[in-house]
Design an enzyme around this catalytic site. Sequence first.
Site, short mmCIF file in Angstrom:
data_model
loop_
_atom_site.label_atom_id
_atom_site.label_comp_id
_atom_site.label_asym_id
_atom_site.label_seq_id
_atom_site.Cartn_x
_atom_site.Cartn_y
_atom_site.Cartn_z
N SER A 123 0.82 -1.21 0.00
CA SER A 123 0.00 0.00 0.00
C SER A 123 0.85 1.26 0.00
O SER A 123 1.83 1.35 0.74
CB SER A 123 -0.89 0.00 1.25
OG SER A 123 -1.55 1.23 1.38
N TYR A 147 -3.74 0.19 9.77
CA TYR A 147 -3.79 -0.52 8.48
C TYR A 147 -2.48 -0.37 7.73
O TYR A 147 -1.88 -1.36 7.27
CB TYR A 147 -4.96 0.04 7.63
CG TYR A 147 -4.85 -0.36 6.18
CD1 TYR A 147 -5.19 -1.64 5.77
CD2 TYR A 147 -4.34 0.53 5.22
CE1 TYR A 147 -5.05 -2.02 4.44
CE2 TYR A 147 -4.19 0.16 3.91
CZ TYR A 147 -4.54 -1.11 3.53
OH TYR A 147 -4.39 -1.48 2.22
N LYS A 151 0.56 -3.22 6.62
CA LYS A 151 1.07 -3.46 5.26
C LYS A 151 2.60 -3.38 5.25
O LYS A 151 3.26 -4.15 4.55
CB LYS A 151 0.45 -2.47 4.28
CG LYS A 151 -1.02 -2.76 4.02
CD LYS A 151 -1.15 -4.10 3.28
CE LYS A 151 -2.52 -4.64 3.19
NZ LYS A 151 -2.60 -5.97 2.54
C1 WQD Z 1 -9.79 9.56 -1.52
C2 WQD Z 1 -9.99 11.05 -1.40
C3 WQD Z 1 -10.76 11.74 0.78
C4 WQD Z 1 -14.61 9.67 0.56
C5 WQD Z 1 -7.17 4.55 0.41
C6 WQD Z 1 -6.56 3.66 1.45
C7 WQD Z 1 -5.07 3.72 1.35
C8 WQD Z 1 -4.57 3.41 -0.06
C9 WQD Z 1 -5.29 4.22 -1.05
C10 WQD Z 1 -4.35 0.96 -0.35
C11 WQD Z 1 -9.50 11.63 -0.08
C12 WQD Z 1 -11.81 12.02 -0.27
C13 WQD Z 1 -13.36 10.19 0.26
C14 WQD Z 1 -15.70 10.59 0.73
C15 WQD Z 1 -14.20 12.42 0.22
N1 WQD Z 1 -4.71 2.13 -0.62
N2 WQD Z 1 -13.15 11.51 0.08
N3 WQD Z 1 -15.43 11.92 0.53
O1 WQD Z 1 -7.97 7.61 1.91
O2 WQD Z 1 -6.84 8.14 -0.30
O3 WQD Z 1 -6.75 5.88 0.59
O4 WQD Z 1 -6.71 4.11 -0.86
O5 WQD Z 1 -3.99 0.45 0.58
O6 WQD Z 1 -4.51 2.89 2.27
O7 WQD Z 1 -7.01 4.07 2.73
O8 WQD Z 1 -8.95 6.76 -0.28
O9 WQD Z 1 -11.12 6.77 -1.42
O10 WQD Z 1 -11.06 7.07 1.10
O11 WQD Z 1 -10.26 8.92 -0.36
O12 WQD Z 1 -14.01 13.63 0.07
O13 WQD Z 1 -16.84 10.20 1.02
O14 WQD Z 1 -11.40 11.31 -1.42
O15 WQD Z 1 -10.70 12.78 1.71
O16 WQD Z 1 -8.99 12.90 -0.33
P1 WQD Z 1 -7.62 7.20 0.54
P2 WQD Z 1 -10.43 7.31 -0.22
#
Ligand code: WQD
Length: 329
Positions: A123, A147, A151
């Site tokens: 990750s 998490y 990883k």
């Molecule tokens: C993306 C963006 C949120 C939901 C995840 C895993 C991480 C890694 C990558 C693998 C952010 C914004 C989200 C919502 C929003 N992968 N958002 N409203 O947090 O980047 O990472 O994938 O392991 O470990 O946690 O992904 O899709 O939650 O968020 O504004 O309802 O969208 O703030 O900027 P994230 P995400």
Amino acid sequence: MANILVTGGAGYIGAHTVRALLARGEHAVIYDTLATSKAETIGKLEREGAVTFVQGDISDTARLDQVFATHPIDAVIHFAAWKNAGESMLKPAKYFENNVAGTNRLLDSIQRAGVRRIVFSGSCSVYGTPARLPVDESFPLGPESVYAHTKLMGEQVMDWFDRRHSVRYVSLRYFNAAGASADGLIGEEPAQSANLIPVVMEATLGRRPKIQVFGDDYPTPDGTCIRDYIHVSDLADAHVRALDFMAREDRSDIFNVGTGEGTSVKQIIDVTERVSGRTVPAEIVGRRAGDPVAIYADNTKARTVLGWAPQYGLEAIIAHAWNWHKSIG
Ligand code: WQD
């Protein structure tokens, strides 16, 4: 035909990777609890090629040993893990147990069975908030969630199995997995995901009241966070190439798997509106704790060593996700 054991092979990235294996004529032995995936996905994969399904947990050593005794496994692709960073902060033990202890048990079964190759779901979260961008594999590591730390620990455990038992590993550090298969056969189960794109799709389809944008006051061009969204089929392709790499070079390595392009939350909403022809109901709310402002990959190493390159851009990611979410209503 190689026999590849795929833990978590009924899940989102797992099922796309199984499809890529089947397209090459390999036999996939899917090992999955179905705790967060559907038996229906197995049925779809069985129609595509040689699939054996075993329902089981990676911590169930007796069952795993039986799988290795029954099938002459050539390599393992290990997806089975909990993946919700937010939940991991509330339930650390759940994450250490499955993602770390479970991986350790799996590795022990692997080495006892004489298998010498594993591909691991790493990750980009192991980098935490990188000091500069894009981030490459040599950057300092600083997991900011349980998490993310599991990883990193997975990589460290594998490294010792390499040194002590010659089990070679490739850790693929995924950026933000997104999209669905181009033909609409498989995709992500929205019930299992709080990630941005599934939430945007469900809100656009009226299955959720709206998408909450977590902060628009970040130091980015439009004020929203920037991520590197990588098509799930491109991720799947990286796993197949990782198997070939280990067979070719007999060594372990770690690769970023992202497009190298940064995309903001607002851009995701804009492209979704264009692709769907609908308005995305959105509301700006406060920042989400622990969100890095911006992260995207330097993918030079995957390109040069694995010969991998992403085939799909943002428009395709959104178009395929849209088709998939519409179809499962
Ligand atoms: C993306 C963006 C949120 C939901 C995840 C895993 C991480 C890694 C990558 C693998 C952010 C914004 C989200 C919502 C929003 N992968 N958002 N409203 O947090 O980047 O990472 O994938 O392991 O470990 O946690 O992904 O899709 O939650 O968020 O504004 O309802 O969208 O703030 O900027 P994230 P995400």
